[in-house]
Design an enzyme around this catalytic site. Structure first.
Site, PDB file in Angstrom:
ATOM      1  N   ILE A 280      16.066  36.197  49.114  1.00  0.00           N
ATOM      2  CA  ILE A 280      16.310  36.480  47.702  1.00  0.00           C
ATOM      3  C   ILE A 280      17.357  37.592  47.496  1.00  0.00           C
ATOM      4  O   ILE A 280      18.034  37.633  46.487  1.00  0.00           O
ATOM      5  CB  ILE A 280      14.966  36.814  46.994  1.00  0.00           C
ATOM      6  CG1 ILE A 280      15.134  36.939  45.480  1.00  0.00           C
ATOM      7  CG2 ILE A 280      14.320  38.059  47.541  1.00  0.00           C
ATOM      8  CD1 ILE A 280      13.831  37.051  44.700  1.00  0.00           C
TER       9      ILE A 280
ATOM     10  N   TYR B 235       6.790  43.168  50.518  1.00  0.00           N
ATOM     11  CA  TYR B 235       6.794  43.092  49.048  1.00  0.00           C
ATOM     12  C   TYR B 235       5.358  42.920  48.532  1.00  0.00           C
ATOM     13  O   TYR B 235       4.688  41.943  48.903  1.00  0.00           O
ATOM     14  CB  TYR B 235       7.686  41.901  48.663  1.00  0.00           C
ATOM     15  CG  TYR B 235       7.551  41.355  47.272  1.00  0.00           C
ATOM     16  CD1 TYR B 235       7.701  42.164  46.138  1.00  0.00           C
ATOM     17  CD2 TYR B 235       7.320  39.988  47.070  1.00  0.00           C
ATOM     18  CE1 TYR B 235       7.606  41.630  44.862  1.00  0.00           C
ATOM     19  CE2 TYR B 235       7.232  39.448  45.790  1.00  0.00           C
ATOM     20  CZ  TYR B 235       7.355  40.280  44.691  1.00  0.00           C
ATOM     21  OH  TYR B 235       7.265  39.747  43.431  1.00  0.00           O
TER      22      TYR B 235
ATOM     23  N   LYS C  56      17.726  38.364  41.750  1.00  0.00           N
ATOM     24  CA  LYS C  56      18.301  39.635  42.228  1.00  0.00           C
ATOM     25  C   LYS C  56      19.821  39.568  42.286  1.00  0.00           C
ATOM     26  O   LYS C  56      20.500  40.438  41.765  1.00  0.00           O
ATOM     27  CB  LYS C  56      17.753  39.987  43.617  1.00  0.00           C
ATOM     28  CG  LYS C  56      16.253  39.838  43.763  1.00  0.00           C
ATOM     29  CD  LYS C  56      15.489  40.801  42.877  1.00  0.00           C
ATOM     30  CE  LYS C  56      13.987  40.533  42.950  1.00  0.00           C
ATOM     31  NZ  LYS C  56      13.193  41.412  42.122  1.00  0.00           N
TER      32      LYS C  56
HETATM   33  C1  LIG Z   1      10.989  39.484  48.555  1.00  0.00           C
HETATM   34  C2  LIG Z   1      10.746  38.918  47.196  1.00  0.00           C
HETATM   35  N1  LIG Z   1      10.369  37.628  47.090  1.00  0.00           N
HETATM   36  C3  LIG Z   1      10.121  37.090  45.887  1.00  0.00           C
HETATM   37  C4  LIG Z   1      10.244  37.817  44.725  1.00  0.00           C
HETATM   38  C5  LIG Z   1       9.968  37.153  43.402  1.00  0.00           C
HETATM   39  O1  LIG Z   1      11.178  36.845  42.766  1.00  0.00           O
HETATM   40  P1  LIG Z   1      11.338  35.893  41.502  1.00  0.00           P
HETATM   41  O2  LIG Z   1      11.626  36.788  40.324  1.00  0.00           O
HETATM   42  O3  LIG Z   1      12.513  35.016  41.784  1.00  0.00           O
HETATM   43  O4  LIG Z   1      10.096  35.119  41.334  1.00  0.00           O
HETATM   44  C6  LIG Z   1      10.638  39.165  44.780  1.00  0.00           C
HETATM   45  C7  LIG Z   1      10.752  39.969  43.563  1.00  0.00           C
HETATM   46  O5  LIG Z   1      10.848  41.168  43.570  1.00  0.00           O
HETATM   47  C8  LIG Z   1      10.912  39.719  46.058  1.00  0.00           C
HETATM   48  O6  LIG Z   1      11.292  40.987  46.195  1.00  0.00           O
END
Ligand SMILES: Cc1ncc(COP(=O)(O)O)c(C=O)c1O
Length: 468
Positions: A232, A145, A272
């Site tokens: 997530i 990511y 998500k």
């Molecule tokens: C693997 C991963 N971790 C963390 C996040 C960040 O998510 P949040 O909106 O809860 O901060 C994302 C967002 O796309 C993600 O894909």
């Protein structure tokens, strides 16, 4: 500039990658069926908009929750004053039960071991502050990511050392890739403090196998380091094999009473699975009391507001709702995933077989003019500016093989997805010479030219930094 901190002027936030750049380009010319039908379709944003109606229906049936009332009494003043950084007990209980439900209730979570954070972004950064010192390293499997460059590195000073995974085995983690990354960190004089994985994976859209998870537990046991499992996307698993959480593996291996259990930490968020990134609800789950205590103190910098906690504690403790939501959301994701895969197929494009998440990992290697990241960037620009689809190039996810792209499917209507696939099909046909190429001949405007220079300059700069 001289009066500002190094943090402000340095580049380690990673937000100059083509991943974020694509969003900026989309913002300048966003597709709208009526107002801007030739605009850019956003396929670079992992948002889940498929089940909003279920949330809205629940809100309509439960007006007291959003109106901050309980048994006819207003909770406004209580919520307005609430400031305990430990979080609302009712919300923490509802959240850990929801996490267990997503895992088929094969495991349970203790609400005293959870720390609430403003999204997974904050959870990951907080864990870095808790587990590593500036200059120390975390190993992260590629592709990963793009936000991790900002979340793990920027403010903490922690380094990411990639675990190089390849298409040879569908990007699975191997023992030799882990060892190689560990050696690479040592070569760079970095103390390795842990491994961070995303399960299900962003950007692959696949769940990790039990054997990969066992391999990771063995590795962190042997090296005496931490493991962070960012789960997530755990509620988005729509196909087999089923999701296996790291916590389930630890339970099966009867690790609960041994030391390694304290070194495994889970990150979660409702961004998500419930499609609520705007609500900023995330969490750290850890068995280490010191980590829980420190992370709770640090959560002062990114708390979840009390009205959000209250509303969601009401929603998530409605078991009939959560059961139906989890099932229906997965069903819708499965259908949508199928639509994307078949749309890509009809354009002659395949993707990695996946069973989770809000995107596919798409193989466009055959559309490159050469096997280089420059060719990948050229293709990406054509797709953004000419085909008008914002997708994310593999290089922004630190993929080591040019030609892979992440394509999102859950942040738009089915009609928009169909249009996107139609545009892509015409583009591929034009590349194959069977259609009118002029349709896609670039309008060489100055914005695009300057972008070209900018992207190449940055990717060159990034690579230099990585090589250091
Ligand atoms: C693997 C991963 N971790 C963390 C996040 C960040 O998510 P949040 O909106 O809860 O901060 C994302 C967002 O796309 C993600 O894909």
């Amino acid at each position: 500039m001289k009066l500002l901190s190094r943090k402000v002027t340095c580049n380690s936030h990673g937000q100059n990658s083509s991943y974020f750049l694509g969003w900026q380009e989309y913002e300048k010319n966003p597709y709208d069926e009526n107002k801007n039908p030739t605009g850019i379709i956003q396929m670079g944003l992992a948002e889940n908009q498929l089940s909003f109606d279920l949330l809205e229906l629940w809100l309509a049936k439960n007006p007291d929750a959003a109106g901050f009332k309980k048994d006819g009494e207003s909770l406004f003043r209580e919520l307005a004053l609430f400031q305990d950084y430990n979080g609302l007990p009712a919300f923490k209980k509802a959240l850990v039960e929801f996490m267990a439900e997503i895992r088929g209730n094969k495991v349970t979570f203790d609400e005293n071991k959870i720390v609430l954070t403003a999204g997974a972004t904050s959870a990951n950064e907080t864990l870095m502050f808790c587990l590593a010192n500036p200059g120390e390293a975390f190993l992260v499997p590629t592709p990963y990511y793009p936000g991790f460059d900002r979340d793990l590195k920027w403010r903490t000073g922690v380094e990411i050392v990639p675990i190089q995974c390849t298409s040879f085995n569908d990007f699975q983690i191997t023992s030799s890739a882990l060892e190689q990354a560990y050696k690479e960190a040592q070569k760079r004089n970095r103390t390795v403090k842990g491994v961070l994985v995303t399960n299900p994976s962003n950007p692959l859209g696949t769940t990790m196998t039990r054997s990969e998870l066992n391999l990771l537990v063995n590795f962190i046991s042997e090296k005496e380091i931490h493991l962070i499992s960012d789960e997530i996307y755990s509620g988005t698993v729509f196909g087999s094999p089923e999701f296996v959480s790291i916590i389930e593996v630890l339970k099966d291996r009867k690790c609960e009473d041994i030391e390694v259990y304290n070194r495994v930490h889970i990150v979660y968020s409702l961004s998500k699975d419930l499609g609520l990134p705007g609500f900023r609800v995330g969490a750290i789950y850890s068995n280490d009391d010191m980590v829980v205590a420190a992370a709770t103190k640090m959560s002062s910098f990114g708390l979840v507001s009390s009205q959000t906690q209250y509303l969601l504690s009401e929603m998530l403790s409605d078991k009939k709702f959560t059961k139906n939501y989890i099932m229906e959301n997965q069903k819708r994701l499965k259908l949508r995933h199928k639509k994307l895969v078949s749309g890509l197929e009809s354009a002659g494009i395949s993707c990695l077989k996946s069973n989770a998440s809000l995107f596919c990992w798409v193989d466009m290697r055959h559309l490159l003019t050469s096997t280089t990241f420059e060719a990948e960037m050229e293709l990406w620009k054509q797709i953004v500016y000419d085909v008008k689809l914002n997708i994310s190039p593999g290089s922004s996810c630190h993929c080591t093989e040019p030609g892979w792209f992440r394509v999102c499917f859950a942040n738009m209507s089915e009609k928009t997805l169909n249009l996107a696939m139609e545009r892509l099909k015409v583009f591929v046909q034009s590349m194959n010479g069977s259609n009118n190429l002029s349709q896609y001949q670039s309008t060489k405007n100055s914005r695009r030219k300057s972008l070209t220079k900018w992207v190449f300059r940055l990717s060159f700069h990034d690579r230099q930094l990585e090589e250091r």
